[in-house]
Write a protein that holds these residues in place. Structure first.
Motif, PDB file in Angstrom:
ATOM      1  N   ASP A   1      91.214 -35.151  60.128  1.00  0.00           N
ATOM      2  CA  ASP A   1      92.064 -34.663  59.176  1.00  0.00           C
ATOM      3  C   ASP A   1      91.741 -33.087  58.678  1.00  0.00           C
ATOM      4  N   PRO A   2      92.488 -32.400  58.658  1.00  0.00           N
ATOM      5  CA  PRO A   2      91.962 -30.851  58.003  1.00  0.00           C
ATOM      6  C   PRO A   2      92.182 -30.724  56.724  1.00  0.00           C
ATOM      7  N   GLY A   3      91.489 -29.858  56.112  1.00  0.00           N
ATOM      8  CA  GLY A   3      91.856 -29.411  54.614  1.00  0.00           C
ATOM      9  C   GLY A   3      91.066 -28.235  54.220  1.00  0.00           C
ATOM     10  N   VAL A   4      91.477 -27.594  53.203  1.00  0.00           N
ATOM     11  CA  VAL A   4      91.166 -26.295  52.867  1.00  0.00           C
ATOM     12  C   VAL A   4      90.325 -26.557  51.276  1.00  0.00           C
ATOM     13  N   PHE A   5      89.595 -25.719  50.957  1.00  0.00           N
ATOM     14  CA  PHE A   5      88.734 -26.083  49.886  1.00  0.00           C
ATOM     15  C   PHE A   5      88.410 -24.694  49.231  1.00  0.00           C
ATOM     16  N   ALA A   6      87.995 -24.726  47.741  1.00  0.00           N
ATOM     17  CA  ALA A   6      87.543 -23.683  46.934  1.00  0.00           C
ATOM     18  C   ALA A   6      86.224 -23.874  46.422  1.00  0.00           C
ATOM     19  N   ASP A   7      84.967 -23.202  46.617  1.00  0.00           N
ATOM     20  CA  ASP A   7      83.634 -23.524  46.363  1.00  0.00           C
ATOM     21  C   ASP A   7      83.469 -22.668  45.020  1.00  0.00           C
ATOM     22  N   ILE A   8      83.495 -23.266  43.900  1.00  0.00           N
ATOM     23  CA  ILE A   8      83.072 -22.650  42.559  1.00  0.00           C
ATOM     24  C   ILE A   8      81.741 -22.693  42.152  1.00  0.00           C
ATOM     25  N   ASN A   9      81.187 -21.695  42.260  1.00  0.00           N
ATOM     26  CA  ASN A   9      79.621 -21.819  42.214  1.00  0.00           C
ATOM     27  C   ASN A   9      79.194 -21.699  40.746  1.00  0.00           C
ATOM     28  N   PHE A  10      78.357 -22.372  40.159  1.00  0.00           N
ATOM     29  CA  PHE A  10      77.638 -22.425  38.945  1.00  0.00           C
ATOM     30  C   PHE A  10      76.079 -22.372  39.069  1.00  0.00           C
ATOM     31  N   GLY A  11      75.518 -21.852  40.166  1.00  0.00           N
ATOM     32  CA  GLY A  11      74.170 -22.060  40.556  1.00  0.00           C
ATOM     33  C   GLY A  11      73.814 -22.914  41.326  1.00  0.00           C
ATOM     34  N   LYS A  12      73.145 -24.237  40.810  1.00  0.00           N
ATOM     35  CA  LYS A  12      72.858 -25.213  41.725  1.00  0.00           C
ATOM     36  C   LYS A  12      74.035 -26.217  41.566  1.00  0.00           C
TER      37      LYS A  12
ATOM     38  N   GLU B   1      95.959 -34.947  49.868  1.00  0.00           N
ATOM     39  CA  GLU B   1      94.998 -35.640  49.059  1.00  0.00           C
ATOM     40  C   GLU B   1      94.463 -34.565  48.342  1.00  0.00           C
ATOM     41  N   LEU B   2      94.227 -34.630  47.011  1.00  0.00           N
ATOM     42  CA  LEU B   2      93.539 -33.405  45.985  1.00  0.00           C
ATOM     43  C   LEU B   2      92.243 -34.068  45.604  1.00  0.00           C
ATOM     44  N   PRO B   3      91.148 -33.686  46.306  1.00  0.00           N
ATOM     45  CA  PRO B   3      89.776 -34.052  45.987  1.00  0.00           C
ATOM     46  C   PRO B   3      89.295 -33.025  44.913  1.00  0.00           C
ATOM     47  N   VAL B   4      88.511 -33.294  44.075  1.00  0.00           N
ATOM     48  CA  VAL B   4      87.554 -32.474  43.132  1.00  0.00           C
ATOM     49  C   VAL B   4      86.148 -33.093  43.014  1.00  0.00           C
ATOM     50  N   ASN B   5      85.476 -32.380  44.069  1.00  0.00           N
ATOM     51  CA  ASN B   5      83.839 -32.958  44.103  1.00  0.00           C
ATOM     52  C   ASN B   5      83.063 -32.067  43.296  1.00  0.00           C
ATOM     53  N   ILE B   6      82.053 -32.493  42.655  1.00  0.00           N
ATOM     54  CA  ILE B   6      80.974 -31.880  41.844  1.00  0.00           C
ATOM     55  C   ILE B   6      79.843 -32.214  42.567  1.00  0.00           C
ATOM     56  N   LEU B   7      79.212 -31.230  43.202  1.00  0.00           N
ATOM     57  CA  LEU B   7      77.940 -31.141  44.075  1.00  0.00           C
ATOM     58  C   LEU B   7      76.834 -30.529  43.532  1.00  0.00           C
ATOM     59  N   TYR B   8      75.763 -30.941  43.871  1.00  0.00           N
ATOM     60  CA  TYR B   8      74.187 -30.512  43.388  1.00  0.00           C
ATOM     61  C   TYR B   8      73.976 -29.899  44.558  1.00  0.00           C
ATOM     62  N   ASN B   9      73.408 -28.699  44.626  1.00  0.00           N
ATOM     63  CA  ASN B   9      72.877 -27.882  45.950  1.00  0.00           C
ATOM     64  C   ASN B   9      71.388 -27.741  45.950  1.00  0.00           C
ATOM     65  N   ILE B  10      70.801 -28.018  47.045  1.00  0.00           N
ATOM     66  CA  ILE B  10      69.290 -27.801  47.380  1.00  0.00           C
ATOM     67  C   ILE B  10      68.983 -26.710  48.125  1.00  0.00           C
ATOM     68  N   PRO B  11      68.598 -25.486  47.396  1.00  0.00           N
ATOM     69  CA  PRO B  11      68.290 -24.560  48.381  1.00  0.00           C
ATOM     70  C   PRO B  11      67.286 -24.612  49.656  1.00  0.00           C
ATOM     71  N   LEU B  12      67.594 -24.005  50.643  1.00  0.00           N
ATOM     72  CA  LEU B  12      66.688 -24.215  51.654  1.00  0.00           C
ATOM     73  C   LEU B  12      66.643 -22.692  52.289  1.00  0.00           C
ATOM     74  N   LYS B  13      65.668 -22.310  53.214  1.00  0.00           N
ATOM     75  CA  LYS B  13      65.617 -20.910  53.684  1.00  0.00           C
ATOM     76  C   LYS B  13      66.770 -20.785  54.569  1.00  0.00           C
ATOM     77  N   PRO B  14      67.353 -21.500  55.500  1.00  0.00           N
ATOM     78  CA  PRO B  14      68.173 -21.298  56.197  1.00  0.00           C
ATOM     79  C   PRO B  14      69.629 -21.666  55.665  1.00  0.00           C
TER      80      PRO B  14
END
Length: 223
Positions: free
Chosen positions: A53-64, A104-117
């Motif tokens: 399944d292919p899809g396109v997304f927007a990543d709207i960044n609010f920090g973490k 399909e229209l998903p709207v995911n809210i993600l928590y980000n854990i920063p790492l060096k790479p």
């Protein structure tokens, strides 16, 4: 419903305006889809369907925290099972797949854990889907003994959508889960799941069917 959609659109635009950064990207996922079927007090699923399944997304960044709305072209559905016709020495086994080709229209809210790479992300959110087309695909296997196959044939019939009891509903909705790892250069690997909440058959049908998916994929987000 129109007021809810309008409010959601306004909130999404406001979020994009106030976000620290917006990136756009694409994902390609290998999906295993199935139908959870309940009828006469029993719940089960039969054979799964596999698709890319292919899809396109927007990543709207609010920090973490990031919000990721997207648009996917996904295969939903699964096997419906089928009868065994004949006797112990001469019989046919019929298997039927319900294949729904869905926007399909998903709207995911993600928590980000920063790492060096890069970063690890985990979260989820709601999705809405609309079946643009579908088909029933039948597989008939004829046996003359338990271990002797004499004929294998397939058939394909378009799905009828609408409110008639045996027809399929076009609209689906449910919840997604998503987790993965994204490198600083934008490449990522991810795993996900979809838990359908809508009954995709009409209420006068004795069966209740919900979509379920698990997936693994890759993606790239532009900087």
């Amino acid at each position: 419903m129109k007021k809810i959609l309008l409010l959601s659109a306004v909130m999404l635009v406001a979020g994009i305006v106030s976000a620290q950064k917006v990136n756009f990207g694409a994902r390609l996922r290998y999906t295993d889809a199935k139908l959870m079927i309940s009828a006469y007090g029993m719940t089960r699923h039969y054979r799964d369907l596999a698709n890319v399944d292919p899809g396109v997304f927007a990543d709207i960044n609010f920090g973490k925290v990031t919000v990721e709305p997207g648009l996917l072209f996904a295969l939903k559905g699964g096997a419906l099972g089928g009868p065994i016709i004949g006797n112990s020495t001469d019989y046919n086994i019929l298997n039927i797949d319900l294949q729904l080709y869905t926007l399909e229209l998903p709207v995911n809210i993600l928590y980000n854990i920063p790492l060096k790479p890069g970063k690890i992300f985990i979260g989820g959110g709601p999705y809405a889907g609309y079946a643009v087309s579908g088909k029933y695909k039948g597989y008939t296997t004829q046996y003359t003994s338990p271990n002797t196959v004499t004929e294998v044939s397939t058939t394909s019939t378009p799905v009828s959508f609408g409110s008639f009891p045996t027809y399929i509903k076009r609209f689906d909705f449910g919840l997604n889960g998503l987790a993965g790892f994204r490198l600083n250069n934008g490449f990522e690997i991810n795993i996900g799941m979809g838990f359908g909440l809508a009954n995709v058959v009409n209420k006068n049908n004795p069966a209740v069917m919900h979509n379920r998916t698990i997936s693994a994929g890759i993606g790239y987000f532009f900087k």
